[in-house]
Design a protein around this motif. Structure first.
Motif, PDB file in Angstrom:
ATOM      1  N   GLY A   1       0.807  -1.217   0.000  1.00 33.24           N
ATOM      2  CA  GLY A   1       0.000   0.000   0.000  1.00 33.24           C
ATOM      3  C   GLY A   1       0.840   1.265   0.000  1.00 33.24           C
ATOM      4  O   GLY A   1       0.371   2.329  -0.405  1.00 33.24           O
ATOM      5  N   GLN A   2       2.076   1.148   0.421  1.00 31.73           N
ATOM      6  CA  GLN A   2       2.955   2.309   0.448  1.00 31.73           C
ATOM      7  C   GLN A   2       3.651   2.547  -0.894  1.00 31.73           C
ATOM      8  O   GLN A   2       4.293   3.568  -1.089  1.00 31.73           O
ATOM      9  N   LEU A   3       3.510   1.603  -1.802  1.00 31.91           N
ATOM     10  CA  LEU A   3       4.151   1.722  -3.113  1.00 31.91           C
ATOM     11  C   LEU A   3       3.218   2.277  -4.178  1.00 31.91           C
ATOM     12  O   LEU A   3       3.659   2.574  -5.281  1.00 31.91           O
ATOM     13  N   VAL A   4       1.936   2.384  -3.856  1.00 32.12           N
ATOM     14  CA  VAL A   4       0.954   2.919  -4.804  1.00 32.12           C
ATOM     15  C   VAL A   4       0.399   4.230  -4.261  1.00 32.12           C
ATOM     16  O   VAL A   4       0.449   4.489  -3.064  1.00 32.12           O
ATOM     17  N   HIS A   5      -0.131   5.043  -5.154  1.00 30.83           N
ATOM     18  CA  HIS A   5      -0.588   6.388  -4.786  1.00 30.83           C
ATOM     19  C   HIS A   5      -1.944   6.672  -5.412  1.00 30.83           C
ATOM     20  O   HIS A   5      -2.278   6.129  -6.467  1.00 30.83           O
ATOM     21  N   ASN A   6      -2.720   7.555  -4.774  1.00 34.17           N
ATOM     22  CA  ASN A   6      -4.061   7.877  -5.249  1.00 34.17           C
ATOM     23  C   ASN A   6      -4.071   8.576  -6.601  1.00 34.17           C
ATOM     24  O   ASN A   6      -4.975   8.378  -7.389  1.00 34.17           O
ATOM     25  N   ASN A   7      -3.085   9.417  -6.847  1.00 33.52           N
ATOM     26  CA  ASN A   7      -3.087  10.195  -8.084  1.00 33.52           C
ATOM     27  C   ASN A   7      -1.661  10.624  -8.418  1.00 33.52           C
ATOM     28  O   ASN A   7      -0.727  10.391  -7.652  1.00 33.52           O
ATOM     29  N   LEU A   8      -1.507  11.245  -9.566  1.00 31.23           N
ATOM     30  CA  LEU A   8      -0.184  11.639 -10.040  1.00 31.23           C
ATOM     31  C   LEU A   8       0.463  12.664  -9.106  1.00 31.23           C
ATOM     32  O   LEU A   8       1.657  12.584  -8.825  1.00 31.23           O
ATOM     33  N   TYR A   9      -0.303  13.621  -8.607  1.00 30.88           N
ATOM     34  CA  TYR A   9       0.246  14.637  -7.701  1.00 30.88           C
ATOM     35  C   TYR A   9       0.822  13.976  -6.452  1.00 30.88           C
ATOM     36  O   TYR A   9       1.942  14.278  -6.040  1.00 30.88           O
ATOM     37  N   HIS A  10       0.066  13.073  -5.851  1.00 33.99           N
ATOM     38  CA  HIS A  10       0.499  12.358  -4.655  1.00 33.99           C
ATOM     39  C   HIS A  10       1.780  11.582  -4.954  1.00 33.99           C
ATOM     40  O   HIS A  10       2.741  11.605  -4.185  1.00 33.99           O
ATOM     41  N   PHE A  11       1.813  10.907  -6.084  1.00 34.81           N
ATOM     42  CA  PHE A  11       2.991  10.148  -6.506  1.00 34.81           C
ATOM     43  C   PHE A  11       4.210  11.061  -6.662  1.00 34.81           C
ATOM     44  O   PHE A  11       5.293  10.772  -6.156  1.00 34.81           O
ATOM     45  N   LEU A  12       4.027  12.178  -7.375  1.00 35.44           N
ATOM     46  CA  LEU A  12       5.148  13.082  -7.634  1.00 35.44           C
ATOM     47  C   LEU A  12       5.695  13.702  -6.355  1.00 35.44           C
ATOM     48  O   LEU A  12       6.915  13.854  -6.193  1.00 35.44           O
ATOM     49  N   ILE A  13       4.817  14.067  -5.432  1.00 35.07           N
ATOM     50  CA  ILE A  13       5.259  14.632  -4.157  1.00 35.07           C
ATOM     51  C   ILE A  13       6.095  13.606  -3.384  1.00 35.07           C
ATOM     52  O   ILE A  13       7.166  13.928  -2.853  1.00 35.07           O
ATOM     53  N   ASN A  14       5.621  12.359  -3.322  1.00 34.89           N
ATOM     54  CA  ASN A  14       6.372  11.326  -2.606  1.00 34.89           C
ATOM     55  C   ASN A  14       7.706  11.028  -3.276  1.00 34.89           C
ATOM     56  O   ASN A  14       8.732  10.878  -2.605  1.00 34.89           O
TER      57      ASN A  14
END
Length: 160
Positions: free
Chosen positions: A48-61
């Motif tokens: 669950g920590q390797l996937v993200h809700n959306n592109l913004y969330h992914f890019l920030i992480n």
């Protein structure tokens, strides 16, 4: 020439990118979901920590992960930083499961990154780079306090 540490970082980053490209099915299949974990799908504690809700969330992480890696690498702490993420990911999953029973869904690397930032800050202070380590810890504490009071709440990015 790519060092082993860089290869580890690039591999982890590549895994996260691939999962983001698969977005909808990956999030559904890999997100931290308490009910699934209770039914024995234990890998969701980490996945669950390797996937993200959306592109913004992914890019920030990913930006946070890369920035911390840059600091770690410039101080010859790359292996310790990567190890802290690998160790903290299951610890975070177990902590959420054990101490936050109301949280039924979670995605994102934010919690493990916060932990890795603390580890990195402490390691920097230990290795006589007190200014950089202390600054990292103060900035992280400020960010968390800021979010605690709802002034910059990013919790909606990772959970729902």
């Amino acid at each position: 020439m790519i060092r082993k540490v860089d290869a580890g970082f690039v591999s982890f980053l590549t895994l996260c990118i691939c999962l983001q490209v698969l977005q909808s099915s990956a999030v559904i299949d890999l997100a931290y979901q308490r009910i699934s974990i209770e039914q024995g799908v234990w890998w969701r504690l980490v996945s669950g920590q390797l996937v993200h809700n959306n592109l913004y969330h992914f890019l920030i992480n990913m930006a946070g992960m890369a920035a911390l890696y840059g600091i770690a690498r410039s101080n010859n702490l790359g292996p310790e930083y990567l190890l802290s993420i690998v160790v903290l990911a299951p610890v975070v999953g177990l902590a959420i499961f054990g101490f936050e029973p109301r949280l039924v869904y979670y995605v994102g690397l934010s919690a493990a990154l916060h932990g890795a930032a603390i580890v990195l800050g402490v390691l920097l202070c230990r290795d006589a780079n007190v200014t950089q380590g202390g600054l990292l810890l103060v900035v992280l504490a400020g960010k968390l306090i800021f979010e605690w009071f709802g002034l910059g709440d990013s919790s909606g990015l990772a959970s729902r």
